[in-house]
Design an enzyme around this catalytic site. Sequence first.
Site: not given
Lengths: 272, 395
Positions: A61, A72
């Site tokens: 990814e 995140d």
Amino acid sequence: MTIDYSPLIINFYTIMTRISRLFKEKGKDILSVYFSSGYPTVDSAPRIIKALSDAGVDMIEIGIPFSDPLADGPVIQRSNSIALKNGISQKLLFEQIKDIRKVTDIPLILMGYINCAMQFGFDDFCKKAKEIGIDGIILPDLPLDEYNAEYRPIVEKYGLDFIHLITPETSEERIRKIDEASSGFVYMVSSASTTGAQSSFEQSKQDYFKRIKAMNLKNPTLVGFGVSNHETFRAAADNSCGAIVGSQFIKELDANPTIEEAVSSLIKKIKG
Amino acid sequence: MKNYEVSKDGYYGEFGGSYIPEILHKVVYDLQEQYEAIMNSKDFKEEFHALLKDYVGRPSPLYYASRLSEKYGCRIYLKREDLNHTGAHKINNSLGQILLAKKMGKTRIICETGAGQHGVATATACALMNLPCVVYMGATDVERQKPNVERMKMLGATVVPVQSGNKTLKDACNEAIRDWCCNPRDTFYIIGSTMGPHPYPEMVARMQSVISEEIKWQIKEKEGRDYPDYLMACIGGGSNAAGTIYHYKGDERVNIVLAEAGGLGVETGETAASLNIGTVGILHGSKMYVMQTEDGQIIEPYSISAGLDYPGVGPMHCQMFKDGRSKVLPITDQEALDAAFELTKLEGIIPALESAHALALLPRMKDKFKKDDVVVLTVSGRGDKDMQTYLKHLK
């Protein structure tokens, strides 16, 4: 108006995407690794992809840094922000990886936030991805309804896989809808959290993995968020097709002198 | 005539929506499904009204500012949100949302704050309702709004200084959303402005709409008609502006003029004038005008006023601005400071730096005013928290 049929033609001849092929042929213990492009140095991406691929990682990814990554945790926030200071942009990343298919044949996924793809122009973004040989896209802040209404036809036009996320908070009815709208695989978020390492997955998380497994979704699943070592990888992979590691790899990049050493240290930790 | 009502899926025209990570889908969806029914219930209305009246001290006065009127050649009324308990309009929204949170069975409150006014208001509401409160505040703002940080602490809130980005309001929002992602079941996120995923922009606007509801009958009492010729307010995320104009959105007799933070001037790049220089993007769950680079990276805003220091504007305001329904002028730091000193000198009112931006619209609009024009300008907060800055600039 001219219609570009080329993506359809490519799709016709390959029929199965690289991602689907991986799940069909290997099916279990799949290890997918995330990294932030532009980190640790602005031009690291091609070297990281090659090192991961050479070390036998199944899928990669490629993170597109965003200034405000709200899904995140601290580790990826930091790598994102340094990458942006290093001068990475979508244009530059696409330029850096334009010949990446000469280097590796494993599935490659772009992971970022909707605003960046939108500013690039979503159609152009998908078109560019397809040209380079990218297989799938993950945008964690693009929800199902918006995706179906506006973005799905574009993704399908270019024959890309779009991977949606499910979480412990997602109802069974909605999981079915998300499964329907996804292709390639479904990203199973391990817990109510942002990205970042956890040292173990307690019983309740494993029960959730089992519950999803029992639903027999159309797509295979991978577990992500919090996978950092052999124990969490096993707990994830025993109840799905494998796992995604992100923050732990960034930490390895920080702790090791070279990219190659970071990769082998990560694999040692995960495979046990 | 458009009335700028929100659509079922959370859009005002092309702006709005609900761009959130999947982990928040359930909690946001539950809120979308329930907030209207709760807000329309007799129970909620009575409790909310009683709190606004006896605890906040509403209605806030509509004060005819005679010396200011004389100077600018029109009839200027100030809507005195600065006289509310806790010193700004923010308390209206925090009390409304905490009632909602309680009715939805939530046991923990989080919020973001810029100038600290929303943090203080939410900490106050939490003390009143005996709920734990975590306030996310950019580390830069913790420094420049010290008195408010002390107040929040005394009220029992945990203030978390946010170290990412420019360490201001945008970064505080990011961190509050991350907390919410980690605690979606028990936690209610009290957003302080008309931003965030649907239904927040509309919900916050409705909580603040008490301002224009009062303006309607107050101006009727004073002027014999229930609408002014001009409504003015400052705009960051857009909550006091939304409250000021809510009942007049579709009333074209009323000119809407708003002040956004120009910082050192829009041409310098050191600015927070998101409507004037922004482009359409997605930030904090909503499609709106955002200050950003071509690559989609959010540009760090700058303003002397922590409460307007935000790189986006709520979606309702974006559509109204795009349609030309509202006029939005960037006001520089210096113009705001001058306006604050002028109001203090002429009317004996020290406004918050945010509200001073709205006051700075008066000299800008002076040539347009006719003698009988009725102008209602919202003073969103008082200036106690800004004394350090004012003293520095007092010549």
